[in-house]
Design a protein around this motif. Structure first.
Motif, mmCIF file in Angstrom:
data_model
loop_
_atom_site.group_PDB
_atom_site.id
_atom_site.type_symbol
_atom_site.label_atom_id
_atom_site.label_comp_id
_atom_site.label_asym_id
_atom_site.label_seq_id
_atom_site.Cartn_x
_atom_site.Cartn_y
_atom_site.Cartn_z
ATOM 1 N N THR A 183 -0.709 -1.427 2.331
ATOM 2 C CA THR A 183 0.276 -0.361 2.568
ATOM 3 C C THR A 183 -0.381 0.994 2.269
ATOM 4 O O THR A 183 -1.412 1.046 1.594
ATOM 5 C CB THR A 183 1.496 -0.505 1.639
ATOM 6 O OG1 THR A 183 1.021 -0.431 0.280
ATOM 7 C CG2 THR A 183 2.225 -1.822 1.859
ATOM 8 N N ILE A 184 0.231 2.047 2.757
ATOM 9 C CA ILE A 184 -0.271 3.396 2.437
ATOM 10 C C ILE A 184 -0.268 3.589 0.922
ATOM 11 O O ILE A 184 -1.210 4.114 0.338
ATOM 12 C CB ILE A 184 0.593 4.471 3.147
ATOM 13 C CG1 ILE A 184 0.376 4.372 4.666
ATOM 14 C CG2 ILE A 184 0.249 5.873 2.642
ATOM 15 C CD1 ILE A 184 1.111 5.416 5.485
ATOM 16 N N ASN A 185 0.807 3.107 0.274
ATOM 17 C CA ASN A 185 0.909 3.224 -1.174
ATOM 18 C C ASN A 185 -0.228 2.534 -1.914
ATOM 19 O O ASN A 185 -0.761 3.072 -2.883
ATOM 20 C CB ASN A 185 2.244 2.624 -1.651
ATOM 21 C CG ASN A 185 3.233 3.728 -2.000
ATOM 22 O OD1 ASN A 185 2.824 4.802 -2.462
ATOM 23 N ND2 ASN A 185 4.502 3.472 -1.765
ATOM 24 N N SER A 186 -0.590 1.317 -1.452
ATOM 25 C CA SER A 186 -1.636 0.574 -2.170
ATOM 26 C C SER A 186 -2.985 1.276 -2.028
ATOM 27 O O SER A 186 -3.798 1.259 -2.951
ATOM 28 C CB SER A 186 -1.705 -0.881 -1.682
ATOM 29 O OG SER A 186 -1.940 -0.925 -0.294
ATOM 30 N N ALA B 224 -3.282 4.611 -1.637
ATOM 31 C CA ALA B 224 -3.129 5.799 -2.497
ATOM 32 C C ALA B 224 -3.402 5.433 -3.964
ATOM 33 O O ALA B 224 -4.098 6.158 -4.674
ATOM 34 C CB ALA B 224 -1.734 6.395 -2.334
ATOM 35 N N THR B 225 -2.873 4.282 -4.392
ATOM 36 C CA THR B 225 -3.096 3.835 -5.768
ATOM 37 C C THR B 225 -4.575 3.558 -6.009
ATOM 38 O O THR B 225 -5.140 3.971 -7.025
ATOM 39 C CB THR B 225 -2.283 2.539 -6.050
ATOM 40 O OG1 THR B 225 -0.910 2.812 -5.754
ATOM 41 C CG2 THR B 225 -2.419 2.092 -7.491
ATOM 42 N N SER C 23 -0.236 6.566 9.661
ATOM 43 C CA SER C 23 0.543 5.354 9.445
ATOM 44 C C SER C 23 -0.347 4.254 8.877
ATOM 45 O O SER C 23 -1.569 4.378 8.857
ATOM 46 C CB SER C 23 1.102 4.879 10.783
ATOM 47 O OG SER C 23 0.016 4.592 11.654
ATOM 48 N N LYS C 24 0.286 3.175 8.451
ATOM 49 C CA LYS C 24 -0.460 2.009 7.998
ATOM 50 C C LYS C 24 -1.355 1.500 9.127
ATOM 51 O O LYS C 24 -2.534 1.211 8.925
ATOM 52 C CB LYS C 24 0.522 0.910 7.558
ATOM 53 C CG LYS C 24 -0.165 -0.404 7.218
ATOM 54 C CD LYS C 24 0.808 -1.528 6.930
ATOM 55 C CE LYS C 24 0.102 -2.866 7.119
ATOM 56 N NZ LYS C 24 0.838 -4.011 6.605
ATOM 57 N N SER D 143 -2.082 10.883 -3.845
ATOM 58 C CA SER D 143 -0.672 10.703 -3.495
ATOM 59 C C SER D 143 -0.529 10.020 -2.126
ATOM 60 O O SER D 143 -1.457 10.026 -1.314
ATOM 61 C CB SER D 143 0.033 12.056 -3.464
ATOM 62 O OG SER D 143 -0.404 12.772 -2.317
ATOM 63 N N TYR D 144 0.656 9.461 -1.912
ATOM 64 C CA TYR D 144 1.030 8.871 -0.626
ATOM 65 C C TYR D 144 0.782 9.888 0.495
ATOM 66 O O TYR D 144 0.249 9.563 1.547
ATOM 67 C CB TYR D 144 2.515 8.494 -0.693
ATOM 68 C CG TYR D 144 3.081 7.882 0.570
ATOM 69 C CD1 TYR D 144 3.221 6.497 0.682
ATOM 70 C CD2 TYR D 144 3.511 8.684 1.622
ATOM 71 C CE1 TYR D 144 3.753 5.927 1.834
ATOM 72 C CE2 TYR D 144 4.044 8.125 2.773
ATOM 73 C CZ TYR D 144 4.168 6.747 2.876
ATOM 74 O OH TYR D 144 4.683 6.182 4.009
ATOM 75 N N VAL E 59 -2.848 10.242 1.862
ATOM 76 C CA VAL E 59 -3.252 9.144 2.761
ATOM 77 C C VAL E 59 -2.573 9.298 4.114
ATOM 78 O O VAL E 59 -3.220 9.197 5.161
ATOM 79 C CB VAL E 59 -2.921 7.756 2.151
ATOM 80 C CG1 VAL E 59 -3.385 6.641 3.083
ATOM 81 C CG2 VAL E 59 -3.566 7.597 0.775
ATOM 82 N N SER E 60 -1.276 9.586 4.092
ATOM 83 C CA SER E 60 -0.566 9.661 5.372
ATOM 84 C C SER E 60 -0.955 10.921 6.159
ATOM 85 O O SER E 60 -0.931 10.915 7.387
ATOM 86 C CB SER E 60 0.951 9.543 5.194
ATOM 87 O OG SER E 60 1.445 10.646 4.506
#
Lengths: 213, 213
Positions: free
Chosen positions: A47-50, A52-53, A68-69, A58-59, A62-63
């Motif tokens: 995911t975008i979140n994973s 970013a982590t 998008s993913k 931050s989310y 990446v976006s």
């Protein structure tokens, strides 16, 4: 990435160049993170979140870079392909040396690491469902086979041998992919497993061109 | 499945035998459905419900036979392995014939169909995350390599040749897996692609044993 640098002129200001370098550097670190996350979680789990982590940003960052993913997954595939392409472009005009360089590169720590193989395996598996992945994987394979075929033809001509250059090229490509998978499922993706695989591929070529490998 | 039949005695009633046959038949149709669903949806997308829908039975029937999603996925892997094992057990005492039979089988419509390859690719890709899949895939590979190695050794001895039987066996296994992937991503899993792959594998063996392949 080399491709982004194409067309740049020396007349640009240092500041602008630095800014571009920073963007390219950021993009590269995001793609490294994407490869790590895909290897760890698979394509569906990514995911975008994973990402970013993983890269500690931050989310939004990446976006901003990949939308998008789907965008980041395809960018990660392109990133792998770019790296792989460098394998094909080693500068030497001797076909046997070029083939040896390819084997060296195909089973180098970077290209054939557990992480990279896991990502290729994920794309191969998802190729069945996602035409974009399948097309991209097929395109890489076609290019690789064509380049190897050309070197095999040159070498055969130089040695006065009649060979099926297409078959040899396809076989070598299959052996490399197969050894990648074997190393992955056997847990032998380290130097020892890479060496076994490389020696097997060179032995295959030596069977055809005994004086060159 | 043959393994379930072990230990059965002839003294059992016909009714009981028929009942067992029905259970085995039902189990087989559920496993065929599982393979179809895994090929279509991937391992993560596969659910008990999707298998029940595929085979047109209730959720309860599937979960009665396999307990959980994990259970049916592992049973599907065992089912593929059983089929693959039959490849290794063709009855002939001539090593070259056995190897030819293997190639024939490895690139037959059933074993090397797009569906089957998709399922193997899914397991290879998920091997990174799921130790049970990895161990099972590694175990199949080890067995296959051992059987081929033994035939290569016998053949080399008969021909008075000194060869690296382990390397040849690993290389052949890698070529087969690699051609499976190539056929999958190139969309050439049909008869034509299977023939190209089989001929390439036989050409590899012919390079080592010119009189036998």
């Amino acid at each position: 990435m080399a491709r982004n640098a194409l067309g740049k002129t020396k007349s640009r200001s240092t500041q602008s160049s630095t800014r571009e370098d920073q963007v390219a550097e950021r993009r590269r670190s995001l793609l490294d993170a994407a490869v790590a996350v895909i290897a760890q979680k698979g394509l569906i789990g990514t995911t975008i979140n994973s990402i970013a982590t993983e890269v500690e940003c931050s989310y939004g960052v990446v976006s901003f870079h990949f939308n998008s993913k789907e965008g980041i997954i395809l960018a990660a595939l392109d990133y792998l392909v770019d790296d792989y392409d460098h394998t094909l472009m080693r500068e030497t005009d001797k076909p046997a040396d070029r083939l040896k360089n390819m084997m060296e590169s195909d089973f180098s720590g970077k290209v054939a690491s557990a992480r990279r193989i896991a990502v290729w395996a994920a794309f191969w598996a998802e190729s069945v469902r996602v035409p974009t992945y399948r097309e991209r994987c097929a395109e890489v394979k076609a290019r690789y086979v064509a380049v190897v075929k050309s070197d095999i033809e040159t070498l055969a001509e130089a040695r006065g041998l009649t060979v099926d250059a297409l078959q040899i090229s396809q076989s070598l490509n299959a052996m490399i992919d197969g050894f990648w998978i074997a190393n992955l499922v056997n847990g032998t993706t380290g130097v020892a497993g890479q060496t076994v695989a490389k020696q097997a591929c060179l032995a295959y070529l030596r069977g055809i061109f005994p004086d060159d490998f």
